[in-house]
Write a protein that holds these residues in place. Structure first.
Motif, mmCIF file in Angstrom:
data_model
loop_
_atom_site.group_PDB
_atom_site.id
_atom_site.type_symbol
_atom_site.label_atom_id
_atom_site.label_comp_id
_atom_site.label_asym_id
_atom_site.label_seq_id
_atom_site.Cartn_x
_atom_site.Cartn_y
_atom_site.Cartn_z
ATOM 1 N N ALA A 1 0.397 -14.084 0.356
ATOM 2 C CA ALA A 1 1.805 -13.862 0.013
ATOM 3 C C ALA A 1 1.966 -12.513 -0.692
ATOM 4 C CB ALA A 1 2.322 -14.988 -0.882
ATOM 5 N N GLY A 2 1.001 -12.171 -1.546
ATOM 6 C CA GLY A 2 1.028 -10.865 -2.213
ATOM 7 C C GLY A 2 0.914 -9.729 -1.216
ATOM 8 N N LEU A 3 0.054 -9.882 -0.221
ATOM 9 C CA LEU A 3 -0.083 -8.870 0.828
ATOM 10 C C LEU A 3 1.217 -8.714 1.602
ATOM 11 C CD1 LEU A 3 -3.647 -9.647 2.203
ATOM 12 C CD2 LEU A 3 -2.931 -7.608 0.963
ATOM 13 N N SER A 4 1.845 -9.836 1.879
ATOM 14 C CA SER A 4 3.114 -9.805 2.597
ATOM 15 C C SER A 4 4.179 -9.075 1.777
ATOM 16 C CB SER A 4 3.565 -11.235 2.903
ATOM 17 O OG SER A 4 4.794 -11.236 3.567
ATOM 18 N N ALA A 5 4.205 -9.344 0.469
ATOM 19 C CA ALA A 5 5.163 -8.669 -0.407
ATOM 20 C C ALA A 5 4.889 -7.165 -0.456
ATOM 21 C CB ALA A 5 5.111 -9.262 -1.819
ATOM 22 N N LEU A 6 3.613 -6.770 -0.552
ATOM 23 C CA LEU A 6 3.257 -5.349 -0.561
ATOM 24 C C LEU A 6 3.647 -4.677 0.748
ATOM 25 C CD1 LEU A 6 -0.278 -5.425 -2.233
ATOM 26 C CD2 LEU A 6 1.771 -4.314 -3.160
ATOM 27 N N ALA A 7 3.412 -5.360 1.858
ATOM 28 C CA ALA A 7 3.713 -4.792 3.172
ATOM 29 C C ALA A 7 5.207 -4.524 3.339
ATOM 30 C CB ALA A 7 3.220 -5.722 4.282
ATOM 31 N N GLY A 8 6.035 -5.306 2.661
ATOM 32 C CA GLY A 8 7.475 -5.145 2.784
ATOM 33 C C GLY A 8 8.076 -4.121 1.843
ATOM 34 N N MET A 9 7.245 -3.526 0.993
ATOM 35 C CA MET A 9 7.751 -2.549 0.020
ATOM 36 C C MET A 9 7.978 -1.181 0.647
ATOM 37 S SD MET A 9 5.436 -3.028 -3.364
ATOM 38 C CE MET A 9 5.605 -4.430 -4.437
ATOM 39 N N ALA A 10 8.943 -0.470 0.081
ATOM 40 C CA ALA A 10 9.117 0.939 0.436
ATOM 41 C C ALA A 10 7.907 1.701 -0.092
ATOM 42 C CB ALA A 10 10.402 1.472 -0.183
ATOM 43 N N ASP A 11 7.640 2.876 0.479
ATOM 44 C CA ASP A 11 6.449 3.644 0.092
ATOM 45 C C ASP A 11 6.379 3.924 -1.407
ATOM 46 O OD1 ASP A 11 5.574 3.656 2.691
ATOM 47 O OD2 ASP A 11 6.143 5.735 3.095
ATOM 48 N N ALA A 12 7.501 4.266 -2.038
ATOM 49 C CA ALA A 12 7.494 4.601 -3.466
ATOM 50 C C ALA A 12 7.093 3.380 -4.300
ATOM 51 C CB ALA A 12 8.861 5.127 -3.901
ATOM 52 N N SER A 13 7.634 2.215 -3.974
ATOM 53 C CA SER A 13 7.296 0.989 -4.700
ATOM 54 C C SER A 13 5.843 0.599 -4.445
ATOM 55 C CB SER A 13 8.205 -0.152 -4.264
ATOM 56 O OG SER A 13 9.542 0.134 -4.579
ATOM 57 N N PHE A 14 5.399 0.767 -3.211
ATOM 58 C CA PHE A 14 4.019 0.460 -2.847
ATOM 59 C C PHE A 14 3.058 1.341 -3.649
ATOM 60 C CE2 PHE A 14 0.403 1.238 0.143
ATOM 61 C CZ PHE A 14 -0.110 -0.056 0.161
ATOM 62 N N LYS A 15 3.349 2.632 -3.699
ATOM 63 C CA LYS A 15 2.501 3.571 -4.437
ATOM 64 C C LYS A 15 2.480 3.230 -5.923
ATOM 65 C CE LYS A 15 1.669 8.515 -4.971
ATOM 66 N NZ LYS A 15 2.132 9.866 -4.657
ATOM 67 N N LYS A 16 3.638 2.857 -6.474
ATOM 68 C CA LYS A 16 3.734 2.490 -7.896
ATOM 69 C C LYS A 16 2.908 1.232 -8.175
ATOM 70 C CE LYS A 16 7.129 1.665 -11.526
ATOM 71 N NZ LYS A 16 8.553 1.525 -11.849
ATOM 72 N N ALA A 17 2.981 0.244 -7.273
ATOM 73 C CA ALA A 17 2.205 -0.986 -7.437
ATOM 74 C C ALA A 17 0.707 -0.690 -7.408
ATOM 75 C CB ALA A 17 2.576 -1.997 -6.356
ATOM 76 N N LEU A 18 0.279 0.166 -6.487
ATOM 77 C CA LEU A 18 -1.140 0.527 -6.401
ATOM 78 C C LEU A 18 -1.606 1.261 -7.657
ATOM 79 C CD1 LEU A 18 -1.463 1.688 -2.689
ATOM 80 C CD2 LEU A 18 -2.155 -0.501 -3.684
ATOM 81 N N ALA A 19 -0.751 2.131 -8.189
ATOM 82 C CA ALA A 19 -1.099 2.904 -9.383
ATOM 83 C C ALA A 19 -1.223 2.014 -10.619
ATOM 84 C CB ALA A 19 -0.064 3.996 -9.608
ATOM 85 N N SER A 20 -0.565 0.860 -10.598
ATOM 86 C CA SER A 20 -0.590 -0.020 -11.771
ATOM 87 C C SER A 20 -1.861 -0.863 -11.852
ATOM 88 C CB SER A 20 0.636 -0.954 -11.759
ATOM 89 O OG SER A 20 0.495 -1.937 -10.755
ATOM 90 N N ILE A 21 -2.666 -0.822 -10.810
ATOM 91 C CA ILE A 21 -3.901 -1.612 -10.769
ATOM 92 C C ILE A 21 -5.090 -0.709 -11.053
ATOM 93 C CG2 ILE A 21 -5.382 -3.058 -9.303
ATOM 94 C CD1 ILE A 21 -2.662 -4.309 -9.995
ATOM 95 N N PRO A 22 -5.813 -0.985 -12.153
ATOM 96 C CA PRO A 22 -6.974 -0.132 -12.458
ATOM 97 C C PRO A 22 -8.109 -0.347 -11.461
ATOM 98 C CG PRO A 22 -6.843 -1.960 -14.008
ATOM 99 C CD PRO A 22 -5.624 -2.039 -13.138
ATOM 100 N N THR A 23 -8.855 0.696 -11.194
ATOM 101 C CA THR A 23 -10.027 0.611 -10.331
ATOM 102 C C THR A 23 -11.136 -0.102 -11.091
ATOM 103 O OG1 THR A 23 -9.414 2.680 -9.288
ATOM 104 C CG2 THR A 23 -11.676 1.983 -8.996
ATOM 105 N N ILE A 24 -11.848 -0.984 -10.406
ATOM 106 C CA ILE A 24 -12.974 -1.677 -11.032
ATOM 107 C C ILE A 24 -14.229 -1.414 -10.224
ATOM 108 C CG2 ILE A 24 -11.606 -3.504 -12.098
ATOM 109 C CD1 ILE A 24 -12.418 -5.330 -9.781
ATOM 110 N N LYS A 25 -15.367 -1.574 -10.883
ATOM 111 C CA LYS A 25 -16.648 -1.401 -10.214
ATOM 112 C C LYS A 25 -16.821 -2.525 -9.204
ATOM 113 C CE LYS A 25 -21.549 -1.143 -11.166
ATOM 114 N NZ LYS A 25 -22.598 -1.350 -12.179
ATOM 115 N N THR A 26 -17.197 -2.191 -7.993
ATOM 116 C CA THR A 26 -17.377 -3.195 -6.954
ATOM 117 C C THR A 26 -18.769 -3.812 -7.054
ATOM 118 O OG1 THR A 26 -18.097 -1.529 -5.383
ATOM 119 C CG2 THR A 26 -15.764 -2.109 -5.383
ATOM 120 N N GLY A 27 -18.962 -4.884 -6.362
ATOM 121 C CA GLY A 27 -20.261 -5.554 -6.358
ATOM 122 C C GLY A 27 -20.248 -6.765 -7.271
ATOM 123 N N ARG A 28 -21.368 -7.421 -7.312
ATOM 124 C CA ARG A 28 -21.482 -8.624 -8.150
ATOM 125 C C ARG A 28 -21.581 -8.234 -9.616
ATOM 126 N NH1 ARG A 28 -21.980 -13.260 -5.532
ATOM 127 N NH2 ARG A 28 -22.658 -13.235 -3.393
#
Length: 76
Positions: A45-72
């Motif tokens: 559902a979150g993916l669906s909501a992101l897909a429906g966003m305008a580019d500016a809102s999408f970019k803002k949402a992505l910027a609000s999420i900090p990058t984390i180290k991948t892996g276990r």
């Protein structure tokens, strides 16, 4: 004619504990609204909501999420 089934795949990812707890809270919220939902359904559902966003809102949402180290994560 039979509808084609959507192929599903299994995946794993690393997520901060606080965000995992948010998923639990959203599941409870959905239940209070009379909707039983699985973790994967919330993510979809979150993916669906992101897909429906305008580019500016999408970019803002992505910027609000900090990058984390991948892996276990390391064992406690």
């Amino acid at each position: 004619m039979k509808d084609k089934k959507v192929k599903v795949v299994r995946d794993s990812f690393t997520i901060p504990k606080t965000e995992l707890l948010q998923i639990g809270e959203m599941k409870k919220r959905a239940l209070t609204l009379g909707v039983g939902v699985k973790k994967s359904e919330l993510i979809r559902a979150g993916l669906s909501a992101l897909a429906g966003m305008a580019d500016a809102s999408f970019k803002k949402a992505l910027a609000s999420i900090p990058t984390i180290k991948t892996g276990r994560p390391a064992k406690d």
